[in-house]
Write an enzyme that holds these catalytic residues in place. Structure first.
Site, PDB file in Angstrom:
ATOM      1  N   HIS A 378       0.834  -1.203   0.000  1.00  0.00           N
ATOM      2  CA  HIS A 378       0.000   0.000   0.000  1.00  0.00           C
ATOM      3  C   HIS A 378       0.873   1.259   0.000  1.00  0.00           C
ATOM      4  CE1 HIS A 378      -3.691   2.288   1.435  1.00  0.00           C
ATOM      5  NE2 HIS A 378      -2.719   3.133   1.743  1.00  0.00           N
ATOM      6  N   GLU A 379       1.834   1.308   0.919  1.00  0.00           N
ATOM      7  CA  GLU A 379       2.684   2.502   1.036  1.00  0.00           C
ATOM      8  C   GLU A 379       3.535   2.707  -0.214  1.00  0.00           C
ATOM      9  OE1 GLU A 379       1.834   4.354   3.218  1.00  0.00           O
ATOM     10  OE2 GLU A 379       0.829   2.978   4.566  1.00  0.00           O
ATOM     11  N   HIS A 382       1.620   4.088  -3.123  1.00  0.00           N
ATOM     12  CA  HIS A 382       1.471   5.543  -3.086  1.00  0.00           C
ATOM     13  C   HIS A 382       2.653   6.209  -3.792  1.00  0.00           C
ATOM     14  CE1 HIS A 382      -2.151   6.233  -0.872  1.00  0.00           C
ATOM     15  NE2 HIS A 382      -1.748   5.574   0.203  1.00  0.00           N
ATOM     16  N   TYR A 393      -4.301  14.354  -3.817  1.00  0.00           N
ATOM     17  CA  TYR A 393      -4.777  13.677  -2.612  1.00  0.00           C
ATOM     18  C   TYR A 393      -5.943  14.420  -1.966  1.00  0.00           C
ATOM     19  CZ  TYR A 393      -4.322  10.396   1.245  1.00  0.00           C
ATOM     20  OH  TYR A 393      -4.556   9.395   2.162  1.00  0.00           O
ATOM     21  N   GLU A 402      -6.038   6.332  -2.783  1.00  0.00           N
ATOM     22  CA  GLU A 402      -6.125   5.365  -1.689  1.00  0.00           C
ATOM     23  C   GLU A 402      -6.589   3.996  -2.178  1.00  0.00           C
ATOM     24  OE1 GLU A 402      -5.430   4.970   1.516  1.00  0.00           O
ATOM     25  OE2 GLU A 402      -4.321   6.836   1.425  1.00  0.00           O
ATOM     26  N   ASP A 476     -11.261  14.087   6.153  1.00  0.00           N
ATOM     27  CA  ASP A 476     -10.656  13.045   5.318  1.00  0.00           C
ATOM     28  C   ASP A 476     -10.316  13.553   3.920  1.00  0.00           C
ATOM     29  OD1 ASP A 476      -9.729  10.423   4.818  1.00  0.00           O
ATOM     30  OD2 ASP A 476     -11.676   9.808   3.997  1.00  0.00           O
ATOM     31  N   HIS A 481     -10.191   8.256   2.099  1.00  0.00           N
ATOM     32  CA  HIS A 481     -10.221   6.891   2.628  1.00  0.00           C
ATOM     33  C   HIS A 481     -11.622   6.297   2.557  1.00  0.00           C
ATOM     34  CE1 HIS A 481      -6.578   8.556   4.547  1.00  0.00           C
ATOM     35  NE2 HIS A 481      -6.120   7.336   4.410  1.00  0.00           N
TER      36      HIS A 481
END
Length: 557
Positions: A378-379, A382, A393, A402, A476, A481
């Site tokens: 996931h990281e 990005h 974002y 995301e 958010d 998310h």
């Protein structure tokens, strides 16, 4: 371990999780909001007009390059509504893919100044025929008379940006700044786009837009996506969950009385600047040091988060190389850096635009977050997004950011369709929180109480556009998310029909070939279906499955 209260979740990853867990009954403020209406509300009111034109009969050009792309746009000004392409578009990047297609990415500019978020991509087949044009072009900026000479200096803008985000005096990285035209809330500004990146208890990867005429902050958002002389060697270690890991490490050709010191730096891959894992020693900032020890066996409890971060980084690197022929996060062999033991009891992991950082968790909600292969994927995804589609974002582009990080997390960790199932602490699992998010069943988890009034009233993560949360930017980042779970579920439905490998090929192509910074859900639908057509053919099982997955979640236009 001292017993602690089960904490509400903090934002994980560019943070991976948002909100608290207990839903509260509330009256919904909207239902059945269309994809088109939401896209119109966010972004298009600034004059940024999306386009996605498929050329059924490819117009043959003499070449497939920036000059040919601009020639095509000049010949078709009525079709694309770009009055003077050669004056308003500059080449940003030209790439040729494995299908023999060439993609020319053009940046809109005003008097040579880039227009933030406005890019046009011209796609050529192997015979130099134009097959498609997509992206965004800001017609309002194009027509406007604007003064593009700044009245303030870059240093003044940097100072204003640092003050706006309460940046610490000591920064690990020098802030960057560039002059842009920034459309915002119906107006267009000449602005310095300043990136301020720092660690601490509230780390930040802030983008701040400072008016280049008045030095006032126009807008800001946090995009935290929550060695010479070394010789390669092999080592081994134990991960957080007792998994035995074979590691690529390194050492210097020297010994001391205690023995040879080994480092979690992997130099074993050709054309890669290494995979490096740093120890922050429970500090909230600083650069840390490469995790090291005497001997090549890493089995102490303190070593385990570093072992997992190092091992998982290599697994994600191998996935992107083997499946997509991508050499590291930027595609050009950049060093892959992870940092562990960030802060104390830190319930988070994040990509800060440069590297991955993992907290140790509090033992009540999370264990050390580097234990999850899907968390690492996931990281790092990005980072891939930063260096490809560049999805902004916030709002729908941020939700896509995301979602794609989650989706590739589930593709790399191919055992299931959950994200974060390996990093949940026992008390969290006992309370029913067995993962961070579920692609197969998003609604198994509640959103935070603050978000409930903006959805359909259920208070759960959405699986369909009928359940979309129309959130303001101060919650958010507009739902990055929360609403990502709609795209997640579409991917799950498609993957169930064609398998994870083909799903990954389609989604990767859409991200790297067709996405631009302001891509929304509707444009993503077009890009995903076109990517499936490119790879597998029109009316193929793969293209139909891609469309069906999006249809089932209400992204139908």
């Amino acid at each position: 371990m001292k017993k602690k209260r089960l904490l509400p979740a903090v934002v994980l990853s560019t943070a991976m999780l948002a909100g608290t867990f207990a839903p509260l009954p509330a009256e919904a403020v909207h239902t059945n909001v269309s994809t088109e209406a939401i896209a119109q509300k966010h972004g298009l009111d600034n004059g940024n007009k999306p386009m996605f034109v498929i050329e059924k009969q490819a117009e043959k050009q003499h070449a497939s390059n920036a000059a040919a792309a601009l020639d095509h746009l000049e010949k078709n000004t009525n079709k694309y509504k770009i009055k003077n392409p050669k004056a308003s578009l500059l080449e940003k990047k030209t790439e040729k893919d494995e299908l023999g297609m060439t993609h020319v990415r053009l940046q809109q500019s005003k008097n040579g100044i880039p227009v933030e978020g406005s890019e046009v991509i011209v796609h050529f087949n192997e015979n130099n025929g134009v097959t498609a044009v997509n992206g965004e072009f800001n017609t309002v900026v194009d027509k406007a008379e604007m003064d593009t000479d700044p009245s303030i200096t870059q240093s003044l803008a940097l100072a204003a940006a640092k003050q706006a985000v309460k940046a610490p005096k000591k920064l690990e990285y020098q802030p960057t700044s560039e002059l842009v035209v920034y459309p915002f809330e119906g107006d267009s500004y000449l602005a310095y786009k300043v990136n301020v990146n720092f660690m601490g208890e509230k780390p930040g990867n802030w983008f701040v837009y400072v008016n280049a005429q008045t030095n006032e902050v126009i807008d800001q958002y946090n995009a935290l996506m929550h060695a010479d002389g070394f010789l390669p060697a092999e080592g081994s270690g134990l991960g957080v969950l007792d998994d035995h890991r074979k590691l690529h490490v390194s050492h210097k050709n020297e010994k001391n009385r205690e023995g040879t010191k080994f480092y979690l730096s992997d130099y074993s891959h050709n054309n890669l600047d290494g995979i490096h894992t740093y120890d922050l020693a429970n500090q909230w900032g600083g650069t840390g040091e490469v995790h090291s020890k005497i001997g090549s066996a890493w089995k102490d409890d303190y070593d385990r988060p570093a072992v997992d971060a190092h091992y998982n980084s290599e697994k994600v690197y191998e996935y992107y190389l083997e499946e997509h022929d991508r050499n590291s996060i930027d595609g050009e062999g950049m060093a892959i850096v992870s940092k562990v033991h960030f802060g104390e009891d830190y319930n988070n992991a994040f990509w800060n635009g440069r590297e991955m950082t993992y907290g140790d968790g509090d033992g009540e909600f999370f264990i050390p977050l580097s234990a999850g292969l899907d968390v690492a994927a996931h990281e790092m995804t990005h980072g891939v997004i930063t260096h490809s589609g560049g999805l902004k974002y916030r709002n729908q582009s941020g939700a896509l950011n995301e979602a794609f990080a989650d989706i590739f997390g589930a593709l790399v960790d191919e055992d299931d369709w959950e994200v974060g199932e390996d990093i949940m602490a026992d008390p969290a699992k006992e309370s029913g929180r067995t993962s961070l998010r579920s692609l197969s069943d998003p609604s198994k988890y509640p959103v935070g109480a603050d978000y409930v009034p903006y959805g359909d009233g259920s208070g759960m993560y959405p699986s369909h556009m009928d359940e979309y949360y129309d959130l303001p930017l101060n919650l958010d980042n507009g739902g990055v998310h929360i609403n990502s779970s709609i795209i997640n579920h579409a991917a799950y439905l498609t993957g169930g029909q064609i398998g994870k490998e083909k799903l990954g090929q389609i989604y990767y192509r859409a991200l790297t070939v067709y996405f631009t910074p302001d891509t929304n859900f509707s444009q993503a639908r077009q890009a995903l279906i076109q990517s499936a057509v490119d790879l597998y053919g029109e009316s193929s099982e793969e293209a139909l499955a891609t469309e069906d997955g999006l249809n089932q979640v209400g992204i139908t236009e």
